[in-house]
Design an enzyme around this catalytic site. Structure first.
Site, PDB file in Angstrom:
ATOM      1  N   GLY A 152      -1.238   1.291   4.976  1.00 47.34           N
ATOM      2  CA  GLY A 152      -1.893   2.194   4.023  1.00 47.34           C
ATOM      3  C   GLY A 152      -2.971   1.438   3.271  1.00 47.34           C
ATOM      4  N   ILE A 154      -2.825  -0.566   0.676  1.00 48.89           N
ATOM      5  CA  ILE A 154      -2.525  -1.975   0.374  1.00 48.89           C
ATOM      6  C   ILE A 154      -2.462  -2.798   1.663  1.00 48.89           C
ATOM      7  CG2 ILE A 154      -0.757  -3.534  -0.552  1.00 48.89           C
ATOM      8  CD1 ILE A 154      -0.202  -1.325  -2.700  1.00 48.89           C
ATOM      9  N   ARG A 230       8.556  -3.055  -1.734  1.00 50.39           N
ATOM     10  CA  ARG A 230       9.729  -2.735  -2.540  1.00 50.39           C
ATOM     11  C   ARG A 230      10.916  -3.505  -1.973  1.00 50.39           C
ATOM     12  NH1 ARG A 230       7.288  -0.872  -6.303  1.00 50.39           N
ATOM     13  NH2 ARG A 230       7.232   1.292  -6.975  1.00 50.39           N
ATOM     14  N   GLU A 259      15.995  -5.544  -8.827  1.00 54.27           N
ATOM     15  CA  GLU A 259      15.260  -6.318  -9.823  1.00 54.27           C
ATOM     16  C   GLU A 259      15.433  -5.680 -11.214  1.00 54.27           C
ATOM     17  OE1 GLU A 259      11.548  -5.876  -7.674  1.00 54.27           O
ATOM     18  OE2 GLU A 259      10.749  -4.685  -9.320  1.00 54.27           O
ATOM     19  N   HIS A 277       7.860  -9.566  -9.614  1.00 54.13           N
ATOM     20  CA  HIS A 277       7.114  -8.296  -9.433  1.00 54.13           C
ATOM     21  C   HIS A 277       5.764  -8.334 -10.170  1.00 54.13           C
ATOM     22  CE1 HIS A 277       7.670  -3.759  -8.462  1.00 54.13           C
ATOM     23  NE2 HIS A 277       6.392  -4.103  -8.457  1.00 54.13           N
TER      24      HIS A 277
END
Ligand code: 8YV
Length: 311
Positions: A152, A154, A230, A259, A277
């Site tokens: 996509g 990213i 993720r 997380e 993150h």
């Protein structure tokens, strides 16, 4: 009469200040008696502001009968029940595009830092070891085989950056794209044909634990896993075991299944690089994300279409 909004996680000072100019903010994440607050005030909350990593838990959304909009300060909407939002007529907005460059930059940062062993190099110099011992060698970044899972916005930005490293790029995605990179139908095939496997796909029911023991074994003892997507994409226990047994070469991780809790087994390993993150965490991007959150909320209360609507 001001509108009551529920803030689910810390936000930047700029965004909190701007929200406070417009709304009455209730900081749920800091409250000791969350249930008590919701029982007494749940029916006055019209807005929830949250992070992409957090979304809104189903029981919390259910406790807010007057909720009109969930404004996500992030691109991911995997932790918001979109079907339920549609059913209840709740609008959902996110912050796409503005964070793409930062997340892609971080992927490259992890690849470079892990390959060239920068955290170890820094520790070695600080400890004065340069005077007495050789640090040893690291691994070349340029010209290697990079596999991107999820092409996509990213994933594409990561691929474009890797082109600058004369990388041999391949990918796996829901469908074949019109790009000059090799396509692999399965993640196992992608992992078997790359040195560095980069996760850049959205978290969905289909992508949950797609990186399992079989994929890790296909990546193999010289392969590196990089995750900027993720934590849920990876079977974390399988990853811990594969790293411990050196069945994969290493992992550079910005995201984790639960997380901010990170499996403690990873802390003692020399073949991992861990980040908290950080993907979108730059001054510039967090400001652009804040502007989008505010633009969506302003549009909502002006009765206009949302600039970046998910629902
Ligand atoms: C942030 C993210 O962690 O965009 C996302 O989906 O996970 C990250 O940008 C978070 O949303 C910041 O609030």
């Amino acid at each position: 009469m001001t509108v009551d909004i529920l803030q689910l996680c810390p936000l930047t000072p700029f965004l909190e200040t701007e929200l406070a100019k417009r709304f009455t903010i209730h900081r749920l994440f800091e409250m000791e008696d969350k249930a008590g607050f919701l029982a007494a005030n749940g029916d006055s909350i019209r807005v929830a502001v949250t992070g992409g990593h957090l979304g809104i838990p189903a029981d919390l959304a259910a406790a807010l009968p007057k909720l009109e909009i969930v404004a996500i300060n992030g691109v991911g909407f995997d932790k918001v029940d979109l079907a339920e939002a549609k059913r209840r007529g709740i609008r959902v907005s996110n912050t796409p595009d503005v964070l793409t460059a930062d997340v892609a930059d971080l992927a490259l940062g992890l690849i470079l830092a892990f390959g060239r062993q920068l955290p170890r190099a820094d520790a070695y110099v600080r400890a004065g070891k340069w005077l007495s011992a050789d640090m040893g060698l690291s691994t070349r970044v340029a010209g290697r085989r990079y596999g991107i899972f999820g092409l996509g916005r990213i994933g594409m930005a990561i691929a474009r950056r890797l082109e600058g490293f004369d990388a041999r790029i391949s990918y796996s995605a829901r469908s074949k794209r019109d790009v000059p990179y090799d396509y692999h139908e399965t993640l196992v095939a992608l992992a078997a044909n790359c040195d560095v496997l980069i996760l850049a796909a959205a978290a969905t029911a289909e992508t949950r634990h797609v990186v399992n023991a079989e994929v890790l074994d296909a990546l193999g003892p010289y392969g590196t896993l990089v995750n900027v997507a993720r934590g849920s994409l990876v079977d974390e226990q399988a990853l811990v075991v594969a790293l411990r047994d050196r069945r994969i070469g290493g992992a550079a991780l910005d995201v984790f299944e639960d997380e901010p809790r990170v499996p403690e087994e990873l802390f003692g390993m020399d073949n991992v690089l861990l980040a908290p993150h950080l993907g979108s965490a730059t001054h510039e991007t967090r400001r652009a994300m804040a502007d989008l959150v505010l633009a969506n909320l302003d549009a909502h209360f002006a009765g206009m279409p949302l600039p970046t609507a998910v629902v």
